[in-house]
Scaffold this active site. Sequence first.
Site, PDB file in Angstrom:
ATOM      1  N   ASP A  29       0.852  -1.175   0.000  1.00  0.00           N
ATOM      2  CA  ASP A  29       0.000   0.000   0.000  1.00  0.00           C
ATOM      3  C   ASP A  29       0.904   1.247   0.000  1.00  0.00           C
ATOM      4  OD1 ASP A  29      -2.137   1.743   0.041  1.00  0.00           O
ATOM      5  OD2 ASP A  29      -3.286   0.556   1.483  1.00  0.00           O
ATOM      6  N   GLU A  51     -10.758   6.595   3.639  1.00  0.00           N
ATOM      7  CA  GLU A  51      -9.734   6.068   4.546  1.00  0.00           C
ATOM      8  C   GLU A  51      -9.866   6.645   5.954  1.00  0.00           C
ATOM      9  OE1 GLU A  51      -5.847   5.120   2.918  1.00  0.00           O
ATOM     10  OE2 GLU A  51      -6.484   6.004   1.023  1.00  0.00           O
TER      11      GLU A  51
HETATM   12  C1  BGC Z   1      -5.112   3.012  -0.014  1.00  0.00           C
HETATM   13  C2  BGC Z   1      -5.218   2.059  -1.171  1.00  0.00           C
HETATM   14  C3  BGC Z   1      -4.978   2.779  -2.463  1.00  0.00           C
HETATM   15  C4  BGC Z   1      -3.657   3.498  -2.409  1.00  0.00           C
HETATM   16  C5  BGC Z   1      -3.328   4.265  -3.656  1.00  0.00           C
HETATM   17  C6  BGC Z   1      -3.852   3.816  -0.072  1.00  0.00           C
HETATM   18  O1  BGC Z   1      -3.840   4.807   0.906  1.00  0.00           O
HETATM   19  O2  BGC Z   1      -5.158   2.290   1.200  1.00  0.00           O
HETATM   20  O3  BGC Z   1      -6.473   1.436  -1.164  1.00  0.00           O
HETATM   21  O4  BGC Z   1      -5.018   1.881  -3.515  1.00  0.00           O
HETATM   22  O5  BGC Z   1      -3.656   4.399  -1.341  1.00  0.00           O
HETATM   23  O6  BGC Z   1      -4.063   5.422  -3.762  1.00  0.00           O
HETATM   24  C1  BGC Z   2      -3.729   7.986  -0.302  1.00  0.00           C
HETATM   25  C2  BGC Z   2      -3.324   8.455  -1.628  1.00  0.00           C
HETATM   26  C3  BGC Z   2      -3.466   9.921  -1.601  1.00  0.00           C
HETATM   27  C4  BGC Z   2      -2.629  10.518  -0.512  1.00  0.00           C
HETATM   28  C5  BGC Z   2      -2.941  11.971  -0.364  1.00  0.00           C
HETATM   29  C6  BGC Z   2      -2.745   8.494   0.697  1.00  0.00           C
HETATM   30  O1  BGC Z   2      -2.944   7.959   1.948  1.00  0.00           O
HETATM   31  O2  BGC Z   2      -3.808   6.622  -0.322  1.00  0.00           O
HETATM   32  O3  BGC Z   2      -4.047   7.840  -2.629  1.00  0.00           O
HETATM   33  O4  BGC Z   2      -3.108  10.488  -2.815  1.00  0.00           O
HETATM   34  O5  BGC Z   2      -2.785   9.880   0.716  1.00  0.00           O
HETATM   35  O6  BGC Z   2      -2.034  12.570   0.527  1.00  0.00           O
END
Ligand code: BGC
Ligand code: BGC
Length: 624
Positions: A307, A512
């Site tokens: 991840d 998230e």
């Molecule tokens: C998330 C994933 C996602 C990745 C890329 C992560 O923070 O947990 O589900 O695919 O970011 O954006």
């Molecule tokens: C997410 C990413 C996102 C980023 C933004 C990450 O945790 O998974 O997809 O672009 O945070 O700061």
Amino acid sequence: MRQEVRFLIGIVVACCWVVLASADKMLYKNPTKPLGLRIKDLMRRMSLEEKIGQMVQIERTVASHQVLKNYYIGSVLSGGGSAPKKKAPAQAWVDMVNDLQNGSLSTRLGIPMIYGIDAVHGQNTVYNATIFPHNIGLGATRDPELVRKIGAATALEVRATGIQYVFAPCIAVCRDPRWGRCYESYSEDPEVVRAMTEIIHGLQGETPPNSLGVPYVAGKEKVAACAKHFVGDGGTVKGINGNNTAISRHGLLGTHMAGYYNSIIKGVATVMVSYSSWNGVKMHANHDMITGFLKETMRFRGFVITDYMAIDMITPTIHENYTYSILKSVNAGIDMVMIPFNYTEFINGLTFLVKNNFIPISRIDDAVARILRVKFVMGLFENPLADYSMVNYLGCKEHRELAREAVRKSLVLLKNGENGEEPVLPLPKKTSRILVAGTHADNIGYQCGGWTIEWQGASGNITAGTTILSAIRNTVDPKTKVTFKENPDVEFVKSKDFSHAIVVVGEKPYAESLGDNLNLTIPHPGPTILENVCAHVKCVVVLITGRPVVIQPYLPQIDALVAAWLPGSEGQGVADVLFGNFGFTGKLPRTWFKTVDQLPMNVGDSHYDPLFPFGYGLMTEPLK
Ligand code: BGC
Ligand code: BGC
């Protein structure tokens, strides 16, 4: 004797000649050669630097033609909301991807990069894409065939933008709605999640017979998929994102592993590891589960990706000891690292660890073989560059119709008048005056939720679509007056002699960790609107929400209650059913709790005392 020796030498020379000749012909570039030979041929040509490059995935903001070329970068991603520019049309995405790809193609061996994006409900980072309901709504449809079609439509819209890889499906089994990613989970029930892995066939194509378990992506109109997040992401304590999942091995395998068996059988190309821990061990450092269980026991043959910045989080504080993070995660069995920014630090660290035998070269070879396997299987070497020929798939009419159908089937009718009395729904199309109220009635951003244009989602006209308000206006008889007031006071509600009211309220977009929520109340002013309206007019409440929320206190005032989840861009599907063009068929994919102190509470628990049980949903007939 001498003749025999001469004969043997002749054979040896001939063999060498064949090897050299085929070497010149770059066997790996020949699509008619067997997959295994192509991988072997390419790998024996690769330097350590080139191998390590394949394992690196960087964010588009730090990627460029030159960076891809100089560091042999294997993959690029768009993080949440990361677009070449605001409202970029499909052509701009294609240009961006091709420019990066040309960097990769100009390297010595010309190994194409693969570009990944979170297309978790359609190609949702892209302006004007069709936005499908989030997974919780798809779970309510109980229709895997529909979900397969959504996968196929998503693949076309992703390819329309030149992208070949999606970080989907999320096959989390969310066991606690306090988790901010609950809407990314099809259900609390592993069987429903299992059934919905059918989306993989839509995204990647139907696996040919006897290919069970080998990654399969059927060419230029399909994309590589990613089952995530391995494993136990939906089982963390209090639903805190990335927290610890405390559960027995039996529980882990029975509940959270369920979808992985099916995904692998369906040829899923990649698996993403979870930020969370299992009984105190970070999944990204868990050799037993990644190498032992996923790769050896389940015989997964695609590649395992981390991840976002997740290896940095193996240590108690983030990025505390990066060398250790690389060591632990790569030795655990990770093949590709979503770094996403500090790639030189990663490359230097991994090179050091390999050169000093902390990580065996066999581990690197396993990772690279898996990454190349996926790239070969999907035809990336033959078709590395995109063109504009597919741009019209983005947000096309057929896909919007499919999304609208999914919205209709995802609606769950929880209440429809008092027992024994005339049902409220479907509503008549012809009546004097309808009041539409609520924060979510005329807001595309709200009805799409998180992972739409922006990482956390956003409010307002963020992309093309039909709001629920316009859908209602499109549906009623031309003589019916529709009055919209977002937050009407009691005076207003009483003044106009409305025959009915439709109140659309719910959660604001989140994704998230920021969506983790211990209270699960409908945010202000939702409850006030609901009370002001429902106390005085026969009301239908439509909830726009990523999970069950506290509704019990308001239930007596509500005449009809519909859970619409996060329906996406096609709000017309809501009006289609409210006004009886179609019946209600959706079933709860989750248990609806009475009070949050009951949580976690899932179907099958010994103290099961829900407001509405798992599987609940009233049915209505379409009007003739
Ligand atoms: C998330 C994933 C996602 C990745 C890329 C992560 O923070 O947990 O589900 O695919 O970011 O954006
Ligand atoms: C997410 C990413 C996102 C980023 C933004 C990450 O945790 O998974 O997809 O672009 O945070 O700061």
